[in-house]
Design a protein around this motif. Structure first.
Motif, PDB file in Angstrom:
ATOM      1  N   THR A  33       0.251 -42.055  37.521  1.00 54.36           N
ATOM      2  CA  THR A  33       0.656 -43.037  36.524  1.00 54.36           C
ATOM      3  C   THR A  33      -0.373 -43.112  35.405  1.00 54.36           C
ATOM      4  OG1 THR A  33       1.075 -45.388  36.117  1.00 54.36           O
ATOM      5  CG2 THR A  33      -0.389 -44.867  37.941  1.00 54.36           C
ATOM      6  N   SER A  34       0.098 -43.457  34.222  1.00 52.63           N
ATOM      7  CA  SER A  34      -0.830 -43.626  33.103  1.00 52.63           C
ATOM      8  C   SER A  34      -1.070 -45.108  32.821  1.00 52.63           C
ATOM      9  CB  SER A  34      -0.291 -42.912  31.863  1.00 52.63           C
ATOM     10  OG  SER A  34       1.004 -43.384  31.547  1.00 52.63           O
ATOM     11  N   ASN A  35      -0.706 -45.971  33.767  1.00 54.22           N
ATOM     12  CA  ASN A  35      -1.012 -47.400  33.623  1.00 54.22           C
ATOM     13  C   ASN A  35      -2.522 -47.571  33.543  1.00 54.22           C
ATOM     14  OD1 ASN A  35       1.680 -47.897  33.872  1.00 54.22           O
ATOM     15  ND2 ASN A  35       1.583 -48.639  35.972  1.00 54.22           N
ATOM     16  N   ASN A  36      -2.975 -48.466  32.702  1.00 56.27           N
ATOM     17  CA  ASN A  36      -4.418 -48.700  32.545  1.00 56.27           C
ATOM     18  C   ASN A  36      -5.164 -47.390  32.280  1.00 56.27           C
ATOM     19  OD1 ASN A  36      -4.002 -51.484  33.221  1.00 56.27           O
ATOM     20  ND2 ASN A  36      -3.971 -50.882  35.359  1.00 56.27           N
ATOM     21  N   ILE A  37      -4.588 -46.562  31.430  1.00 57.86           N
ATOM     22  CA  ILE A  37      -5.137 -45.226  31.170  1.00 57.86           C
ATOM     23  C   ILE A  37      -6.599 -45.282  30.744  1.00 57.86           C
ATOM     24  CG2 ILE A  37      -4.250 -45.157  28.776  1.00 57.86           C
ATOM     25  CD1 ILE A  37      -4.185 -42.048  30.875  1.00 57.86           C
ATOM     26  N   ILE A  38      -6.940 -46.216  29.898  1.00 57.87           N
ATOM     27  CA  ILE A  38      -8.331 -46.313  29.422  1.00 57.87           C
ATOM     28  C   ILE A  38      -9.270 -46.606  30.590  1.00 57.87           C
ATOM     29  CG2 ILE A  38      -9.910 -47.574  27.904  1.00 57.87           C
ATOM     30  CD1 ILE A  38      -7.863 -45.771  26.406  1.00 57.87           C
ATOM     31  N   ASP A  39      -8.908 -47.583  31.427  1.00 55.81           N
ATOM     32  CA  ASP A  39      -9.753 -47.927  32.579  1.00 55.81           C
ATOM     33  C   ASP A  39      -9.872 -46.761  33.549  1.00 55.81           C
ATOM     34  OD1 ASP A  39     -10.096 -50.463  31.528  1.00 55.81           O
ATOM     35  OD2 ASP A  39      -8.501 -51.357  32.737  1.00 55.81           O
ATOM     36  N   GLN A  40      -8.751 -46.076  33.793  1.00 56.27           N
ATOM     37  CA  GLN A  40      -8.782 -44.933  34.721  1.00 56.27           C
ATOM     38  C   GLN A  40      -9.746 -43.860  34.231  1.00 56.27           C
ATOM     39  OE1 GLN A  40      -5.326 -43.280  36.761  1.00 56.27           O
ATOM     40  NE2 GLN A  40      -4.025 -44.628  35.534  1.00 56.27           N
ATOM     41  N   VAL A  41      -9.661 -43.541  32.940  1.00 56.09           N
ATOM     42  CA  VAL A  41     -10.488 -42.458  32.399  1.00 56.09           C
ATOM     43  C   VAL A  41     -11.953 -42.900  32.270  1.00 56.09           C
ATOM     44  CG1 VAL A  41     -10.827 -40.928  30.417  1.00 56.09           C
ATOM     45  CG2 VAL A  41      -8.523 -41.335  31.306  1.00 56.09           C
ATOM     46  N   LEU A  42     -12.180 -44.143  31.842  1.00 53.70           N
ATOM     47  CA  LEU A  42     -13.564 -44.637  31.749  1.00 53.70           C
ATOM     48  C   LEU A  42     -14.256 -44.617  33.107  1.00 53.70           C
ATOM     49  CD1 LEU A  42     -13.262 -47.674  29.305  1.00 53.70           C
ATOM     50  CD2 LEU A  42     -14.624 -45.603  28.941  1.00 53.70           C
ATOM     51  N   ALA A  43     -13.519 -44.890  34.179  1.00 55.79           N
ATOM     52  CA  ALA A  43     -14.116 -44.928  35.516  1.00 55.79           C
ATOM     53  C   ALA A  43     -14.530 -43.536  35.997  1.00 55.79           C
ATOM     54  CB  ALA A  43     -13.123 -45.550  36.504  1.00 55.79           C
ATOM     55  N   TYR A  44     -13.922 -42.485  35.468  1.00 54.93           N
ATOM     56  CA  TYR A  44     -14.204 -41.123  35.939  1.00 54.93           C
ATOM     57  C   TYR A  44     -14.953 -40.276  34.910  1.00 54.93           C
ATOM     58  CZ  TYR A  44     -13.290 -36.643  38.287  1.00 54.93           C
ATOM     59  OH  TYR A  44     -13.416 -35.434  38.919  1.00 54.93           O
ATOM     60  N   LEU A  67      -5.949 -42.710  24.355  1.00 59.65           N
ATOM     61  CA  LEU A  67      -7.240 -42.063  24.629  1.00 59.65           C
ATOM     62  C   LEU A  67      -7.904 -41.601  23.337  1.00 59.65           C
ATOM     63  CD1 LEU A  67      -6.248 -39.919  27.731  1.00 59.65           C
ATOM     64  CD2 LEU A  67      -7.715 -41.951  27.722  1.00 59.65           C
ATOM     65  N   LYS A  68      -7.116 -41.002  22.454  1.00 58.76           N
ATOM     66  CA  LYS A  68      -7.666 -40.470  21.206  1.00 58.76           C
ATOM     67  C   LYS A  68      -8.080 -41.577  20.240  1.00 58.76           C
ATOM     68  CE  LYS A  68      -7.755 -36.199  22.146  1.00 58.76           C
ATOM     69  NZ  LYS A  68      -9.087 -35.571  22.243  1.00 58.76           N
ATOM     70  N   ALA A  69      -7.589 -42.799  20.452  1.00 59.76           N
ATOM     71  CA  ALA A  69      -7.960 -43.929  19.596  1.00 59.76           C
ATOM     72  C   ALA A  69      -9.184 -44.673  20.132  1.00 59.76           C
ATOM     73  CB  ALA A  69      -6.787 -44.900  19.480  1.00 59.76           C
ATOM     74  N   HIS A  70      -9.648 -44.304  21.330  1.00 57.72           N
ATOM     75  CA  HIS A  70     -10.760 -45.013  21.967  1.00 57.72           C
ATOM     76  C   HIS A  70     -12.084 -44.311  21.651  1.00 57.72           C
ATOM     77  CE1 HIS A  70     -13.273 -46.775  25.089  1.00 57.72           C
ATOM     78  NE2 HIS A  70     -12.335 -47.705  25.234  1.00 57.72           N
ATOM     79  N   ASP A  71     -13.031 -45.056  21.094  1.00 59.90           N
ATOM     80  CA  ASP A  71     -14.292 -44.461  20.643  1.00 59.90           C
ATOM     81  C   ASP A  71     -15.043 -43.698  21.731  1.00 59.90           C
ATOM     82  OD1 ASP A  71     -14.037 -45.147  18.018  1.00 59.90           O
ATOM     83  OD2 ASP A  71     -15.232 -46.978  18.167  1.00 59.90           O
ATOM     84  N   SER A  72     -15.041 -44.207  22.963  1.00 57.49           N
ATOM     85  CA  SER A  72     -15.804 -43.565  24.032  1.00 57.49           C
ATOM     86  C   SER A  72     -15.079 -42.382  24.659  1.00 57.49           C
ATOM     87  CB  SER A  72     -16.120 -44.578  25.143  1.00 57.49           C
ATOM     88  OG  SER A  72     -16.866 -45.647  24.620  1.00 57.49           O
TER      89      SER A  72
END
Length: 119
Positions: A33-44, A67-72
């Motif tokens: 799932t891509s729910n909470n995509i930012i949190d999922q990717v930041l955690a890994y 993802l592409k809009a998120h600075d980190s």
């Protein structure tokens, strides 16, 4: 060890990618799932992301754009991968860094990772 994150709603694809990529020496995390995509990717914090088009709730295009809009996270290559005939167009719409059509072979998968991780 380079880290790969694969988003796909098909468990068989996730298992196949895990098997192939672990065998090739990558650490891999998967999500259906891509729910909470930012949190999922930041955690890994992967080195590269594979994004399926057909994901429940938040689709691959919107997830990639987030993802592409998120600075980190915007520096992480996102490879769009789909069985859709129009995968290149979908990747362009999403702002992905590349695409891989399904079905794919092992050499294609490893090749696209190596191309994007050596740039």
């Amino acid at each position: 060890m380079k880290k790969v994150f694969v988003f796909d709603d098909n468990v068989d694809i996730l298992e196949l990618c895990t098997f192939i990529l672990e065998d090739a020496g990558f650490a891999i995390k998967t999500s259906s799932t891509s729910n909470n995509i930012i949190d999922q990717v930041l955690a890994y914090m992967p080195d590269i992301i594979f994004m399926d088009n057909w994901l429940p709730d938040v689709g691959g295009i919107d997830a990639t754009r987030a993802l592409k809009a998120h600075d980190s996270l915007k520096h992480i290559p996102v490879i769009y991968f789909s069985a859709n005939n129009d995968v290149k167009s979908l990747a362009d719409q999403a702002g992905a860094d590349g695409y891989l059509a399904k079905p794919f072979d092992i050499e294609e998968l490893e090749g696209i990772i190596n191309r994007h991780l050596t740039t």
